[in-house]
Scaffold this active site. Structure first.
Site, PDB file in Angstrom:
ATOM      1  N   HIS A 225     -14.294  -0.765  -5.791  1.00  0.00           N
ATOM      2  CA  HIS A 225     -15.581   0.441  -5.755  1.00  0.00           C
ATOM      3  C   HIS A 225     -15.240   1.609  -5.510  1.00  0.00           C
ATOM      4  O   HIS A 225     -16.103   2.570  -5.671  1.00  0.00           O
ATOM      5  CB  HIS A 225     -16.691  -0.117  -4.578  1.00  0.00           C
ATOM      6  CG  HIS A 225     -16.098  -0.041  -3.452  1.00  0.00           C
ATOM      7  ND1 HIS A 225     -17.026   0.127  -2.324  1.00  0.00           N
ATOM      8  CD2 HIS A 225     -14.988   0.210  -2.929  1.00  0.00           C
ATOM      9  CE1 HIS A 225     -16.383   0.139  -1.276  1.00  0.00           C
ATOM     10  NE2 HIS A 225     -15.269   0.327  -1.614  1.00  0.00           N
TER      11      HIS A 225
ATOM     12  N   GLY B 243       4.115   1.531  -2.182  1.00  0.00           N
ATOM     13  CA  GLY B 243       3.957   1.753  -3.666  1.00  0.00           C
ATOM     14  C   GLY B 243       2.745   2.064  -4.149  1.00  0.00           C
ATOM     15  O   GLY B 243       1.984   2.565  -3.408  1.00  0.00           O
ATOM     16  N   ASP B 244       2.562   2.306  -5.464  1.00  0.00           N
ATOM     17  CA  ASP B 244       1.342   2.781  -5.991  1.00  0.00           C
ATOM     18  C   ASP B 244       0.898   1.883  -6.888  1.00  0.00           C
ATOM     19  O   ASP B 244       1.227   1.258  -7.771  1.00  0.00           O
ATOM     20  CB  ASP B 244       1.855   3.955  -6.837  1.00  0.00           C
ATOM     21  CG  ASP B 244       0.552   4.610  -7.391  1.00  0.00           C
ATOM     22  OD1 ASP B 244      -0.607   4.350  -7.529  1.00  0.00           O
ATOM     23  OD2 ASP B 244       0.723   5.894  -8.144  1.00  0.00           O
TER      24      ASP B 244
ATOM     25  N   ASP C 159       1.023  -1.222  -0.112  1.00  0.00           N
ATOM     26  CA  ASP C 159      -0.025   0.060   0.046  1.00  0.00           C
ATOM     27  C   ASP C 159       0.825   1.294  -0.043  1.00  0.00           C
ATOM     28  O   ASP C 159       2.032   1.223  -0.110  1.00  0.00           O
ATOM     29  CB  ASP C 159      -0.682  -0.051   1.172  1.00  0.00           C
ATOM     30  CG  ASP C 159      -2.330   0.649   0.753  1.00  0.00           C
ATOM     31  OD1 ASP C 159      -2.123   1.658   0.373  1.00  0.00           O
ATOM     32  OD2 ASP C 159      -3.305   0.276   1.276  1.00  0.00           O
TER      33      ASP C 159
END
Length: 360
Positions: free
Chosen positions: A270, A250-251, A226
């Site tokens: 979502h 990280g991304d 994350d």
């Protein structure tokens, strides 16, 4: 960052304990609350709930009932206004008032105590925060523009705001953990996880679900992935998990760690529109081998008009983000476009389901 879980409790939660209002049979039935009035006054109830949580009234009532005067003296508040707010929340099932005027906690009220098992205190503070109130007020503009109310209120998307505001980010992360504290165990119990292997929890927040899975399956190891500022405050450092976990910042829109045997993606899709979901899913597909399984854990709306509690969460997405709740058919299409095949959908005792997909 783990995305929004369902803001409503699962069916076994103490916050679901409030009985349904019964229609009045007296001559004064025209004074009884109607569904319309219940909606009109919704922000009043939410604000009253926030007020007692901020002043830790549920914590003061943990041991024994107290009158409004006693509570006011303990908390440094005014007894008259406090009594009126407690009376309102007693109608809503948060407190009980006895014949002597003392207030006690109901099961729902106990869930508002700091540190209580399954505490929803942080969740209440988040969803009654100005970030959400201002977003909700702008729903009329959202109908006209299609843009989230949060963006117009704060001049940037929600997650960009959280990145630049550490206090709001901490509140968001702790609330996500609060909301999913019981749900994670239900998810871990509902799916037949393998006896061995490496689990990668993609955008897994503080790692509540990964902790539940690793605790239940001692032969597994795991990686929590994350944002760097989120994983530094992880929940994995427990004695029974020693040596079995790693974290990585990280991304998800750039790349996802490889070498996992099973991937988790809980309450993430979502949060985003279809094109962003495809970017996330495509990055996962690039990181995995053919046959690797991905568990998408989200509310799954029925394809027909059957009511579902996640319809309320869909409005939270509308006012704060560009995401939405989806049906199984819509999930299947997203996953297929990213190179996955849906094998099955596994229900859980919570309001989320587990969609098992396999890399093609």
């Amino acid at each position: 960052m783990e995305g929004f879980p369902h803001p409503l409790p699962n069916r076994s939660s103490p916050l679901s304990a409030r009985p349904a209002p019964q229609p009045s049979t007296t001559a004064n039935s025209h004074h009884s609350a109607s569904p319309l009035h219940d909606l009109m006054y919704g922000y009043i109830h939410a604000s009253a709930l926030r007020a007692v949580v901020i002043h830790r009234i549920p914590d003061l009532l943990a041991e024994a009932p107290l009158t409004a005067e006693q509570l006011a003296a303990e908390a440094g508040l005014k007894a008259g206004p406090l009594h009126r707010i407690l009376r309102l929340l007693a109608v809503r099932g948060i407190f009980q008032q006895d014949t002597g005027g003392a207030f006690a906690l109901t099961p729902a009220g106990h869930a508002l105590r700091a540190g209580a098992a399954g505490s929803q205190r942080d969740a209440v503070l988040l969803f009654t925060d100005a970030m959400f109130r201002r977003s909700a007020v702008s729903l009329d503009d959202t109908l006209r523009t299609g843009e989230p109310g949060f963006d117009s209120a704060y001049g940037m998307p929600l997650f960009d705001h959280l990145t630049g505001h550490p206090e709001d980010s901490r509140l968001f992360d702790t609330a996500m953990s609060s909301l999913t504290s019981g749900v994670n165990e239900k998810i871990a119990e509902s799916y037949p996880f393998p006896d061995t292997g490496r689990i990668i929890d993609v955008a897994g927040g503080r790692g509540g679900l990964l902790r539940a899975v690793l605790t239940r399956h001692p032969g597994l190891t795991g990686l929590l992935f994350d944002r760097p500022e989120t994983v530094t405050d992880h929940l994995l450092n427990t004695g029974e998990l020693t040596g079995r976990w790693q974290t990585e910042g990280g991304d998800v829109f750039t790349a996802v760690p490889s070498d996992g045997d099973l991937y988790l993606l809980k309450n993430i899709l979502h949060d985003f529109p279809d094109d962003d979901c495809l970017r996330i899913l495509t990055n996962i597909r690039r990181a995995v081998s053919t046959g690797t399984k991905l568990l998408v854990i989200d509310a799954v709306l029925p394809d027909d008009a059957t009511p579902h509690p996640a319809i309320a969460l869909d409005i939270v997405m509308l006012m704060t983000l560009r995401g939405r709740e989806r049906t199984r058919t819509e999930f299947e299409q997203l996953l297929q476009d990213a190179g996955f095949r849906v094998n099955r959908t596994v229900p859980t005792p919570a309001l989320t389901s587990i969609i098992e997909a396999e890399a093609l």
